[in-house]
Write a protein that holds these residues in place. Structure first.
Motif, PDB file in Angstrom:
ATOM      1  N   ASN A   1       0.837  -1.258   0.044  1.00 32.27           N
ATOM      2  CA  ASN A   1      -0.065   0.064  -0.206  1.00 32.27           C
ATOM      3  C   ASN A   1       0.762   1.320  -0.116  1.00 32.27           C
TER       4      ASN A   1
ATOM      5  N   PRO B   1      14.491  11.469   1.821  1.00 32.58           N
ATOM      6  CA  PRO B   1      13.408  11.069   2.682  1.00 32.58           C
ATOM      7  C   PRO B   1      13.490   9.872   3.553  1.00 32.58           C
ATOM      8  N   CYS B   2      14.366   9.031   3.181  1.00 27.57           N
ATOM      9  CA  CYS B   2      14.285   7.675   3.977  1.00 27.57           C
ATOM     10  C   CYS B   2      15.464   7.655   5.077  1.00 27.57           C
TER      11      CYS B   2
ATOM     12  N   ASP C   1      -3.774  -4.079   6.488  1.00 33.08           N
ATOM     13  CA  ASP C   1      -2.500  -3.247   6.641  1.00 33.08           C
ATOM     14  C   ASP C   1      -2.561  -2.319   7.653  1.00 33.08           C
TER      15      ASP C   1
ATOM     16  N   GLN D   1      -6.587  -4.244  -2.187  1.00 29.69           N
ATOM     17  CA  GLN D   1      -6.718  -3.273  -0.992  1.00 29.69           C
ATOM     18  C   GLN D   1      -8.086  -3.115  -0.373  1.00 29.69           C
TER      19      GLN D   1
ATOM     20  N   MET E   1      10.036  -1.068  -0.417  1.00 27.06           N
ATOM     21  CA  MET E   1      10.673   0.165  -1.140  1.00 27.06           C
ATOM     22  C   MET E   1       9.994   0.448  -2.456  1.00 27.06           C
TER      23      MET E   1
ATOM     24  N   GLU F   1       9.664  -3.062   5.317  1.00 29.24           N
ATOM     25  CA  GLU F   1       8.679  -2.196   4.716  1.00 29.24           C
ATOM     26  C   GLU F   1       9.246  -2.348   3.152  1.00 29.24           C
TER      27      GLU F   1
ATOM     28  N   GLU G   1       8.959   7.597   0.352  1.00 25.06           N
ATOM     29  CA  GLU G   1       9.982   7.763   1.352  1.00 25.06           C
ATOM     30  C   GLU G   1      11.501   7.107   0.967  1.00 25.06           C
ATOM     31  N   PHE G   2      11.130   6.330  -0.345  1.00 22.78           N
ATOM     32  CA  PHE G   2      12.717   5.686  -0.673  1.00 22.78           C
ATOM     33  C   PHE G   2      12.849   6.212  -2.162  1.00 22.78           C
ATOM     34  N   ARG G   3      12.497   7.292  -2.479  1.00 25.62           N
ATOM     35  CA  ARG G   3      12.702   7.971  -3.713  1.00 25.62           C
ATOM     36  C   ARG G   3      14.192   8.923  -3.527  1.00 25.62           C
ATOM     37  N   ARG G   4      14.801   8.993  -4.636  1.00 22.87           N
ATOM     38  CA  ARG G   4      16.095   9.702  -4.848  1.00 22.87           C
ATOM     39  C   ARG G   4      17.044   8.959  -4.255  1.00 22.87           C
ATOM     40  N   LEU G   5      17.085   7.655  -4.323  1.00 23.18           N
ATOM     41  CA  LEU G   5      18.219   6.767  -4.084  1.00 23.18           C
ATOM     42  C   LEU G   5      18.644   5.824  -5.032  1.00 23.18           C
TER      43      LEU G   5
ATOM     44  N   ASN H   1       1.744   1.743  -3.380  1.00 24.37           N
ATOM     45  CA  ASN H   1       0.560   1.782  -4.368  1.00 24.37           C
ATOM     46  C   ASN H   1      -0.476   2.758  -4.361  1.00 24.37           C
ATOM     47  N   LEU H   2      -0.429   3.439  -2.943  1.00 20.52           N
ATOM     48  CA  LEU H   2      -1.467   4.544  -2.743  1.00 20.52           C
ATOM     49  C   LEU H   2      -1.116   5.870  -3.146  1.00 20.52           C
TER      50      LEU H   2
END
Lengths: 178, 942
Positions: free
Chosen positions: A16, B364-365, B628, B509, A54, A52, A82-86, A19-20
């Protein structure tokens, strides 16, 4: 700082956070199962140390070898906010390309919304170029106009002369693509 | 939908229009066309089947089935009929009939590869593994193709996986499968990668890891090419199982050199390293260290390996990987755990984490990365750590209000990360109220500033802020989820519908986050929305059952053997989903509450949903919690985070509620069956219709309900709290406190006593009658009590502040639900009391007695009926008056204290309006239903 592994059915219960995202489509179960049954090696997920998810890539191999159209196709590629730009998307693309190389593909291709400039720019950086525009490939549901797609390609080593990526002069309709 | 290549067959030409009609959804025309064709060609069986498909699709299942069986008994062998029947049976959810069909076909045409393969697939659809094994071999004998042979082998593996008896798997099925593969290996007939994969699966399940390793490393292993690093990953797994730490270590070294960011191999590297140290491993005198090359077996080697990895990263100009830096912190942790002084040689964690922040703080991570290692800091380092990090956040000069803002997105990301870390360290929770308010103000200022790049009063403000946030970032899922949760907790479901649909949650979902929708809709009286949200989920679950089997078959076709058990486990996980059981049960209850005895009689509703009181359709021991619960992001410190216990409790909570509801539902089924005993006395027929209810099942269900209620009471007494962004509590606590559960139980107990009365008659049952009369009285009192708990204003304005008491709405719903049940039970009472009364009158007439004494039970019922009437009137009046005062409520007049900025005021106002409108809608829907119920009361007089 990532664990790359095969995507499994259980991941469908955990994706999720990926995909959200408004640009990531959640497909029906049959769609995922079809890919898992037919091209399991092309469905890879990246997992963070905390468990989690990614991001993931989902692809397939298709096309006629005789017509030099045998190729790898990227069906979905998405990375959680939150796992972008890596550089994760680049890594996943690299893996898909390597698998396609091994299968003797001539090229790898993908479709992307014309408006998704971030994605288009990234694919260009990864060596992809626009092969053709597909008119109204993405149908909108809420009364907005349908959107065009770029069909972007990158030649693999089997296509040494890079014949597969010579851009078409005219856009095509969705019903004309194979 | 059928083989259309053979144009030469005249039958194909004749059938084509019917196919076309069916494909276009024009079932009526398809049926007509089929009839026309059948007049001319009586024995064109396929036309019959196509007609049956048309009938099936127009809800004439019985006719369709009869017609199909006419063809099936002829044991057809033409492609068209077979394929059409297969489609029909699948749509009927009767896949087992397809197996019969092809069993007959292969008997008649024993050499047909096609029919044998259809038969195999038909068995696969229903999971007949033993027959699959035989069908696979039969196929291989007709056409010696490798895939057929391995289908048979895989079917043996499936027998092993599904066997209840693990011993049988280990001593019979798997060894047999192994021998079958070995035979092919010896004859050098192994062709495909899938075959090697299957061999590996068998050896792994047998625990024959040495043999498995030989296969992977030997010539057969060369076929493992599709998946990247397939051989390496398999070897690694086996080294671990075999505890060959030297090889494990050497291989992880090699793989880390190739990809220094792959976290799993760091963990394996450290694990193996310490195992080797514990074993005092020494390299062999001569030759290589291990089959995989050089081994690290000392801390100094590990230190230098880590230093090398970091030096390599440092030498890169850009695109630094996080792996080596985080692995260094992980090594410190492990060395500390073993009290190794060498930990210090790697550096001070605070400093290393600071450096990490300097490098990666704008990603962000960064927060999730550093969070794992916060426990390397001592508590007295926390303040220093946050201050140190703040040094590396470029902020501009402080403005008038003393708040300094970041200058660009990257700086903003850094600031966010420090704020999140400080929250994780509990520093924000340690603040006093003043401090917290100050912080909120500061963070809000930051949020508003950031936009240029892209008490109950507090609750309203939070809603306002989130609404404002959403208006700026219309696709931010976290804003939507938080808003959704806040509105639900405020008892306002109306805004939730749009929020949820804007999340565009689909398919799986519905199972993972559908609970957000289904938990609140019904309990807040928004029945239409509740039905709809249950339907979304149900549609998904029902289609899953049909769909997944097809992909099991696909997996056989493509030789993706390892996916077969995975797909089956997946199907089971969905079938046994807690949410599935919940929506199934709630949907039926809801249908009954809304329709039964209003638009159609209760017994018809019960029959149409094939509700069988004797049958428990929930497999309680295999329920799977697929929710979830981490979909909402939380940066709270550990003690405020969702933990395993919360999850366990929440599952218990939801399961208890589900048990109550499922028992209630089955009891309603019982009451219906008692009221309208099926006309036919044929016992077989009765159970088939699902309306049979023996008194024994009523009694046992009642005692189950009673004991579940006790359990539930004990459970709620613990008053467990979940974190706000954790699971949502079930309806249990509120339902119990409203008194509705007890009242429903009391009313459902009535039929037992009335059954006794029916047997005893009016004359000899004074004691029983008194007992029943008392029950009627007590029931009226209990209902009155529930109604009292509904009184009050759900939305109140006092001292220019507005407060909500949304539980009043929830209680109203419990009142209505209880009224429904009481009325159904009353209907049963009437069915017993009326005949008693009329036979009494007959008797009176005969004997010409002038006595006017009414038996106590009859007068008690009449009294009960009139108190119900007055209760319902009271409730309706209450709802009406609430609607009026809620409509008149002017929230616009509220001064929103402490909210100076007009934007926030606007958005807070907007949120309040939404809540007001939603409450009104809830009241209207509840009122409407109650009115309909009140209308049925008239027919319940005796």
């Amino acid at each position: 700082m990532t664990t790359l592994r095969a995507f499994t059915c259980d991941d469908l219960f955990k994706f999720n956070n990926i995909n959200l995202d408004p640009l990531t489509e959640t497909y029906g179960i049959p769609f995922y199962l079809q890919y898992l049954a037919h091209w399991p090696e092309y469905f890879i997920v990246a997992e963070a140390p905390g468990g989690e998810l990614m991001g993931y890539i989902m692809g397939k191999a298709e096309g006629s070898v005789a017509r030099e159209e045998w190729h790898g196709h990227v069906t979905a590629l998405s990375v959680a906010l939150e796992f972008r730009r890596l550089g994760l998307a680049a890594k996943l693309m690299e893996m898909l390309e390597e698998i396609s190389e091994r299968k003797g593909g001539f090229f790898v291709d993908l479709f992307v919304r014309v408006s998704n400039q971030v994605a288009v720019k990234m694919y260009k950086q990864l060596g992809y170029s626009v092969y053709r525009t597909v008119i109204e490939y993405y149908s909108a549901s809420n009364g907005e106009p349908d959107e065009d797609a770029y069909d972007m390609r990158k030649a693999l080593s089997r296509d040494a002369e890079k014949k597969s990526i010579i851009p078409l002069p005219h856009p095509v309709r969705p019903e004309d693509i194979e | 939908m059928a083989a259309r290549g053979h144009v030469q067959d005249p039958n194909d030409r004749r059938l084509r229009p019917i196919y076309d009609y069916l494909d276009n959804g024009n079932n009526k025309m398809a049926i007509q066309q089929a009839d026309k064709l059948l007049k001319k060609h009586k024995d064109l069986h396929c036309a019959k089947v196509l007609k049956a498909i048309g009938l099936q699709r127009t809800a004439k299942q019985d006719e369709a089935f009869t017609l199909a069986q006419e063809v099936a008994v002829l044991e057809p062998t033409d492609d068209n009929s077979l394929q059409a029947l297969t489609i029909l049976y699948r749509e009927m959810h009767r896949p087992e009939l397809v197996t019969k069909l092809y069993e007959a076909a292969v008997r008649k045409v024993p050499t047909s590869e096609e029919y044998h393969s259809h038969l195999f697939m038909a068995y696969a659809r229903v999971g007949e593994y033993k027959k699959m094994q035989q069908a696979g071999m039969a196929l291989y004998k007709i056409v010696p193709k490798n895939p057929y042979y391995f289908w048979s082998v895989m079917s043996l593996v499936m027998q092993a996986i599904s066997a209840q008896d693990e011993k049988l798997s280990q001593t019979m099925f798997l060894p047999l499968a192994e021998r079958m593969v070995e035979k092919m290996v010896k004859e050098e007939k192994i062709e495909a990668e899938a075959e090697v994969q299957l061999y590996f699966m068998i050896l792994e399940r047998l625990g024959k890891y040495v043999e498995a390793l030989e296969v992977v490393q030997g010539p057969l292993g060369e076929k493992l090419t599709s998946e990247l690093q397939s051989r390496e990953n398999k070897c690694m797994m086996l080294y671990r199982r075999l505890e060959r730490w030297a090889e494990c270590n050497a291989l992880s070294c090699k793989l880390l050199l190739k990809n220094p960011d792959d976290w799993q191999f760091y963990l394996l590297y450290f694990d193996s390293l310490f195992h080797l140290i514990d074993q005092s491993w020494t390299p062999p005198q001569e030759g290589t260290h291990s089959a995989e090359g050089e081994v690290h077996a000392s801390i100094s080697q590990a230190l230098s390996f880590m230093e090398d990895r970091i030096a390599t990263e440092e030498a890169k100009e850009s695109k630094h990987l996080r792996g080596p830096y985080l692995a260094r912190l992980e090594l410190i942790r492990r060395l500390r755990e073993r009290s190794c002084p060498e930990a210090q040689q790697l550096g001070e964690p605070l400093e290393l984490m600071f450096q990490f922040f300097v490098k990666f703080g704008d990603k962000p991570c960064c927060i999730t990365d550093l969070k794992i290692f916060l426990d390397l800091l001592t508590p007295d380092q926390h303040v220093q750590f946050i201050n140190r990090l703040m040094e590396a956040v470029p902020l501009g000069a402080p403005g008038e209000d003393g708040v300094a803002f970041p200058g660009d997105t990257r700086a903003l990301q850094r600031h966010l990360c420090v704020t999140q870390l400080s929250r994780s360290l509990g520093q924000q929770h340690a603040l006093n109220t003043q401090g917290k308010l100050g912080l909120i103000k500061e963070l809000k200022a930051h949020y508003r500033h950031g936009l240029q790049f892209g008490d109950q009063n507090m609750l309203w403000q939070s809603l306002g802020l989130l609404e404002e946030g959403l208006s700026h970032s219309s696709s931010n899922a976290q804003f939507k989820l938080l808003l959704l949760l806040l509105y639900c907790r405020l008892g306002a479901f109306e805004p939730v519908v749009d929020l949820y649909s804007s999340l565009d949650a689909k398919h799986v979902q519905h199972d993972t986050i559908g609970y957000l929708l289904t938990r609140y809709a019904e309990s807040l009286g928004q029945f239409a929305a509740a039905s709809q949200s249950c339907n979304f989920s149900l549609r998904f679950f029902h289609s899953n059952q049909k769909d997944t089997s097809e992909y099991v078959i696909q997996a056989y076709k493509y030789g993706a053997f390892e996916k077969i058990p995975e797909f089956i486990a997946f199907r089971n996980r969905l079938d046994h989903s807690l949410h599935f059981a919940q929506v199934r049960t709630e949907r039926m209850l809801l249908d009954l509450f809304l329709e039964a005895d209003i638009s159609s009689p209760l017994e018809e509703s019960v029959k149409s949903m094939s509700l069988c009181p004797e049958e428990d359709d929930i497999l309680w021991d295999s329920l799977r919690d697929n929710r979830d619960l981490t979909v909402l992001v939380s940066w709270n410190p550990k003690d405020r985070q969702l933990n395993a216990e919360h999850k366990q409790r929440s599952l218990e909570d939801d399961t208890l509620w589900l048990r109550l509801r499922s028992l209630t539902l089955r009891l309603i089924g019982c009451v219906s069956a008692l009221t309208h005993p099926p006309a036919s006395r044929n016992s077989e027929k009765r159970t088939e219709n699902g309306v049979a209810a023996k008194p024994s099942s009523l009694r046992s269900l009642l005692s189950q309900l009673e004991s579940t209620l006790n359990q539930a009471t004990q459970f709620t007494e613990k008053q467990l709290q979940y974190p706000f962004v954790g699971p949502v509590p079930s309806r249990l606590a509120q339902a119990l406190s409203s008194g509705c559960c007890q009242c429903q139980l009391s009313s459902l107990q009535l039929p037992l006593h009335l059954q006794e009365l029916e047997a005893a008659g009016l004359d000899e049952s004074t004691e029983l009658q008194t007992q029943i009369s008392n029950l009627f009285k007590s029931l009226a009192v209990q209902l009155q009590d529930i109604l009292e708990k509904c009184k009050g204003d759900p939305l109140e304005v006092k001292d220019s502040q507005s407060t909500t008491q949304h539980f009043l709405l929830e209680n109203l719903v419990y009142f209505v639900e209880t009224v429904c049940i009481v009325l159904w039970v009353s209907n049963y009472c009437v069915s017993v009391l009326r005949p008693l009364k009329s036979s009494l009158q007959k008797k009176k007439k005969k004997k010409k007695e002038a006595s006017t004494v009414t038996p106590p039970v009859l007068s008690a019922y009449q009294e009960f009926n009139s108190s119900l009437q007055s209760l319902l009137n009271q409730a309706l009046e209450h709802i009406k008056s609430q609607e009026i005062s809620l409509t008149a409520l002017k929230l616009g007049a509220l001064s929103l204290e402490g909210q100076t900025q007009s934007e926030v005021r606007t958005f807070t106002k907007m949120a309040m309006d939404k809540v007001q409108s939603s409450y009104l809608r809830s009241l209207q829907e509840i009122g409407e239903l109650l009115k309909k119920r009140a209308d049925t009361l008239k027919s319940l007089k005796i």
